[in-house]
Design an enzyme around this catalytic site. Structure first.
Site, PDB file in Angstrom:
ATOM      1  N   CYS A  56     -36.363 -44.226   0.509  1.00 50.94           N
ATOM      2  CA  CYS A  56     -35.631 -43.098   1.086  1.00 50.94           C
ATOM      3  C   CYS A  56     -36.539 -41.947   1.509  1.00 50.94           C
ATOM      4  O   CYS A  56     -36.109 -41.065   2.250  1.00 50.94           O
ATOM      5  CB  CYS A  56     -34.585 -42.590   0.099  1.00 50.94           C
ATOM      6  SG  CYS A  56     -33.284 -43.798  -0.251  1.00 50.94           S
TER       7      CYS A  56
ATOM      8  N   HIS B 298     -32.650 -35.084   1.889  1.00 54.38           N
ATOM      9  CA  HIS B 298     -32.194 -36.474   1.935  1.00 54.38           C
ATOM     10  C   HIS B 298     -30.740 -36.511   1.493  1.00 54.38           C
ATOM     11  O   HIS B 298     -30.349 -35.873   0.507  1.00 54.38           O
ATOM     12  CB  HIS B 298     -33.059 -37.322   1.007  1.00 54.38           C
ATOM     13  CG  HIS B 298     -32.540 -38.709   0.791  1.00 54.38           C
ATOM     14  ND1 HIS B 298     -32.145 -39.521   1.831  1.00 54.38           N
ATOM     15  CD2 HIS B 298     -32.355 -39.423  -0.350  1.00 54.38           C
ATOM     16  CE1 HIS B 298     -31.741 -40.682   1.341  1.00 54.38           C
ATOM     17  NE2 HIS B 298     -31.851 -40.642   0.029  1.00 54.38           N
TER      18      HIS B 298
ATOM     19  N   ASN C 231     -25.758 -42.666   2.323  1.00 52.10           N
ATOM     20  CA  ASN C 231     -27.215 -42.680   2.148  1.00 52.10           C
ATOM     21  C   ASN C 231     -27.823 -43.664   3.149  1.00 52.10           C
ATOM     22  O   ASN C 231     -27.697 -44.866   2.989  1.00 52.10           O
ATOM     23  CB  ASN C 231     -27.553 -43.092   0.715  1.00 52.10           C
ATOM     24  CG  ASN C 231     -29.050 -43.089   0.437  1.00 52.10           C
ATOM     25  OD1 ASN C 231     -29.873 -42.986   1.348  1.00 52.10           O
ATOM     26  ND2 ASN C 231     -29.403 -43.219  -0.830  1.00 52.10           N
TER      27      ASN C 231
END
Length: 329
Positions: free
Chosen positions: A119, A256, A286
């Site tokens: 990520c 994020h 996500n």
């Protein structure tokens, strides 16, 4: 008289993003696993996510985002002299997604490579690209974060399948003598790998007769949450201290988009109202490496982020990896 050495910054000249056409809501997921919109939204802030369909891949999404970023920057494919592609879900093991996208864009000759930091992939890719621009070796760099993570989730695991979506974002970096990326800060801790990982690779756990067996996201959610909040707290302090700034100097936090509670914890650390935090997790879920550049492009296209403002980009991901980019847009 001492020679005055001018500093070179890498400035974001354009942004772009791409999302798959298919939207899957929490209610849609509730028909497949034992969950509900209230359960998912209250724990994560997610309401829906985009899921790649037939013909939509990490590379095609990256290409669409890249073309938009180049158009926004006013550059042609022929002007791109470096491609850095952040992803943990490449189309192929090799060639890299960067090379595959390079061909689709009609670019030949310039270096192109992938960066896998889960990520944190886009943050890592942006930090790497920044160094190339600062060196003076490259003057028009395409940085992409793109994922099709839904293709490796276990749709029977309600703890993970509700979290992830697909998408891509991109930026074009160009040198600037006055402002741009001020600093980047990257970290990793591989000892925590089993808290968030995919346990199958080419040389570990791979079965030729079952090439996709075990390819899935495995996560200890509560542990990841605790480590993420602690790591991002330290990252905020490190970034501000390195630049001699106060937390109130930041105009926008672009984090994020993994979990709304983690985003809120980071905002609290900055003493920043949520009105100054870019949040897209409710719409995108996500999207791993695609998360930060998607949020950045949304902020630019919506008119929230303006030229001259100070932005803090940050991410935390499997590895563990985490990192930040402080920039004057």
């Amino acid at each position: 008289m001492a020679e005055v050495v001018s500093r070179v910054f890498s400035r974001i000249a354009g942004t772009g993003s791409a999302l798959p056409a298919q939207v899957v809501t929490n209610d849609d997921l509730a028909k497949r696993v034992d969950t509900s919109d209230e359960w998912i939204a209250s724990r994560t802030g997610i309401r829906q996510r985009h899921v790649a369909g037939e013909g939509e891949t990490t590379v095609t999404l990256g290409e669409e985002a890249a073309r938009k970023a180049m158009a926004a920057a006013g550059v042609t494919p022929g002007e791109i002299d470096l491609i850095v592609f952040g992803t943990t879900t490449p189309d192929l093991i090799f060639p890299s997604s960067a090379c595959l996208m390079q061909a689709r864009l009609g670019i030949a000759g310039c270096p192109a490579f992938d960066v896998n930091a889960a990520c944190s992939g886009f943050i890592y890719a942006l930090a790497v690209a920044d160094k190339f621009v600062r060196s003076g070796e490259h003057r028009c760099v395409l940085v992409v974060g793109s994922e099709t993570l839904t293709r490796m989730v276990d749709w029977n695991d309600r703890g993970t399948c509700v979290l992830f979506g697909d998408g891509a974002g991109a930026v074009v970096l160009k040198p600037d003598s006055e402002t741009g990326i001020l600093s980047t800060h990257l970290h990793a801790d591989g000892s925590k790998k089993e808290l968030l990982w995919n346990p199958v690779g080419v040389s570990v756990g791979f079965k030729p007769e079952e090439p996709n067996a075990g390819v899935k996201v495995v996560m200890a959610g509560n542990e990841v949450f605790k480590h993420a909040v602690k790591a991002l707290d330290g990252l905020v302090d490190e970034t501000l201290e390195a630049n001699g700034l106060d937390r109130h100097d930041i105009d926008w936090l672009i984090p994020h988009q993994a979990n709304l509670r983690i985003i809120e914890a980071t905002a609290k650390r900055l003493d920043m109202p949520m009105e100054r935090v870019i949040v897209t997790v409710d719409k995108h879920g996500n999207t791993s490496s695609g998360s930060v550049p998607l949020a950045l492009d949304f902020a630019v296209q919506s008119g929230k982020v303006q030229r001259g403002q100070l932005l803090l980009l940050e991410a935390f991901g499997g590895g563990f990896t985490w990192g930040s980019v402080l920039l004057r847009y």
